[in-house]
Every structure is written in structure tokens, then in C-alpha cells.
Scaffold this active site. Structure first.
Site, PDB file in Angstrom:
ATOM      1  CB  THR A  90      -6.796  10.354   2.797  1.00  0.00           C
ATOM      2  OG1 THR A  90      -6.005  10.697   2.294  1.00  0.00           O
ATOM      3  CG2 THR A  90      -6.672   8.671   2.585  1.00  0.00           C
ATOM      4  CB  SER A 141      -3.590   4.998  -7.950  1.00  0.00           C
ATOM      5  OG  SER A 141      -3.854   6.278  -8.841  1.00  0.00           O
ATOM      6  CG  ASN A 197      -1.895   1.676   1.612  1.00  0.00           C
ATOM      7  OD1 ASN A 197      -2.852   1.451   0.698  1.00  0.00           O
ATOM      8  ND2 ASN A 197      -1.111   1.789   2.711  1.00  0.00           N
ATOM      9  CB  ALA A 249     -11.216   6.745  -8.474  1.00  0.00           C
ATOM     10  CE1 TYR A 252       1.106   6.868  -6.641  1.00  0.00           C
ATOM     11  CE2 TYR A 252      -0.545   8.089  -7.510  1.00  0.00           C
ATOM     12  CZ  TYR A 252      -0.183   7.258  -6.766  1.00  0.00           C
ATOM     13  OH  TYR A 252      -0.904   7.156  -5.519  1.00  0.00           O
ATOM     14  CD  GLN A 283      -3.580  13.224 -10.233  1.00  0.00           C
ATOM     15  OE1 GLN A 283      -4.004  12.559 -10.100  1.00  0.00           O
ATOM     16  NE2 GLN A 283      -2.474  14.214  -9.505  1.00  0.00           N
TER      17      GLN A 283
END
Length: 257
Positions: free
Chosen positions: A187, A139, A88, A183, A152, A146
Site C-alpha cells: 500500500t 494482521s 479496517n 501479511a 498493534y 513482529q
């Protein structure tokens, strides 16, 4: 539904905060023994306190390959078994094509992808013994793009590919491998990012309005519930799958009223 996770030793990298913390809490509630592997011992311990102290932690800098091996060795020394691994840990660090560099790109791969391989590699002998399961957290950026986050996005493409590759390689051992794709999950880190935008409240509303199911962000608990299911015997014939817990963000038409 009884998931039969009682006393299962399950590693959660980056388990002290955000999605990882949610996974640790759900696993503890299911009776499992979550083992947090993260760089900050005090953060790890603070999260374990919320589980009533059930579990274990290993402070490790996962960008250092040697630390991955040491972390797995410490877990095996304490428990002599591993029943599950949740990869994670990572961060959307904004290493772009236009403004990035070779050094930044490679560093980001170590933050976000290389340790996925290393943790699975070192835990594999124990997972083969227990016929355990691996869940990789991924992700949407691997599919949607993005902008401004090449490293990433590449890392998440790699996570998806490794999920399918490992599922094939480990069939003969009965070790299942799946991924949960995130998505827009709210957090503390996401909240801090939103607060850097002009008019954060409106920015959050614009994002939430693009999520087809309920026009709301996914919660860490919703991610964690799927992770727990994929680790459990209840998903005994599920492997090599990329499971999107995203309110339909990636695959449904976001123009839906």
C-alpha cells in the site's frame, strides 16, 4: 461469479486509503454502496470520486467513542439500513514493550481495536434486520509477532478473538462474522515505510522473497476480493473464520525455494 451485492449498504472504516480504498473500489464495482468512515473528509470524498461518486462518507475520529455512534446514526439517517460492516481502520504504530508507556498502549488500542467493537455494537440492530455480515481486517502480527509493536499485535489478537466471539453470539440472527488476515500488502503507507530503510529496493526484495506464492506482495485488490466474497451470499455458510490472504506467508514454510 455474481456476488449479488448490488445496492447493499456497506460501511468501510478507513476506506479512503490503502487496503480500505481497495475494498471501496471493489465493492463499488460489484454494485454495492460503499460508505467510508474516516477522519479526513477530503480524503473520503477523493476516494468516492474514483467510484464515480457512488457511495457516501462520514468524517469521524474513530478513537473517540462518541464519533462511532454518530457515524452509524448518520448512515442510518441517510439509508435506513446497513447490510455489511468492514472494520479496517488502524495503524501499526510501533508501541513496544520496552519503549512504550501505559498511555501510548491504551491510545493504540483505541486506534486499532476499540472502534472495531463500537462500530459493530452500534451497527448491530441494523445488521440483525438485514441479516448482514461483518468482516474484520486483521494482521499477521497476532500470530507471528513482529517486534516493537506490542499494542498493534495485541489489538490484532483481539480482532481475531472478537471475530470468533461475535460469530457465536450472532448465529441466532443469521449475521455472519469473518476476518481477513493480511501479511505483506503493498500500500502507499507500506511503500513510505520501505523508503525509510537503507536501500529500499533491496529491502523490498528481501521481504518479497519470503512470500512463498510468487515471491511478491499481496495487492489491496486481492484483499478486497476476499472481503467482497465474505460479505456476499456466496459465502452464506461461512462464519467465524480467519481467512489468510497472504501468499502463504504465515502458514507455509518460507524456506520453500
Amino acid at each position: 461469479m455474481e456476488l449479488n451485492l448490488a445496492d447493499k449498504i456497506i460501511i468501510v472504516t478507513g476506506g479512503a486509503k490503502g487496503i480500505g480504498e481497495g475494498i471501496v473500489e471493489v465493492l463499488a464495482n460489484e454494485g454495492a454502496v460503499p460508505v467510508i468512515v474516516g477522519r479526513n473528509e477530503s480524503d473520503n470524498l477523493q476516494t468516492l470520486e474514483k467510484t464515480g461518486g457512488k457511495g457516501f462518507q462520514v468524517a469521524a475520529e474513530l478513537t473517540d467513542p462518541a464519533e462511532n455512534k454518530k457515524a452509524v446514526e448518520a448512515i442510518l439517517k441517510k439509508y435506513n439500513r446497513i447490510d455489511g460492516l468492514v472494520n479496517n481502520a488502524g495503524v501499526n504504530d510501533g508501541v513496544s514493550l520496552e519503549n512504550g508507556s501505559y498511555e501510548a498502549f491504551m491510545a493504540s488500542l483505541h486506534k486499532n481495536l476499540v472502534h472495531y467493537y463500537l462500530m459493530a455494537h452500534y451497527a448491530l440492530p441494523a445488521l440483525k434486520q438485514s441479516k448482514g455480515a461483518i468482516v474484520n481486517i486483521g494482521s499477521k502480527t497476532a500470530e507471528t509477532g513482529q517486534g516493537g509493536t506490542s499494542a498493534y499485535a495485541a489489538s490484532n489478537g483481539g480482532r481475531n478473538a472478537l471475530t470468533r466471539e461475535w460469530a457465536v453470539e450472532l448465529l441466532k440472527y443469521g449475521v455472519r462474522v469473518n476476518a481477513v488476515i493480511v501479511a505483506e500488502c503493498f500500500t502507499p503507507l507500506y511503500e513510505r515505510w520501505v523508503k525509510t530503510l537503507p536501500d529500499p529496493e533491496q529491502a523490498l526484495k528481501r521481504i518479497s522473497d519470503k512470500i512463498p506464492l510468487g515471491k511478491r506482495m499481496t495487492t489491496s485488490e486481492e484483499i478486497a476480493n476476499m472481503v467482497a466474497f465474505l460479505l456476499s451470499e456466496r459465502s452464506s455458510h461461512t462464519t467465524g473464520q480467519l481467512v489468510y490472504v497472504d501468499g502463504g506467508y504465515v502458514h507455509l514454510d518460507r524456506a520453500i525455494a
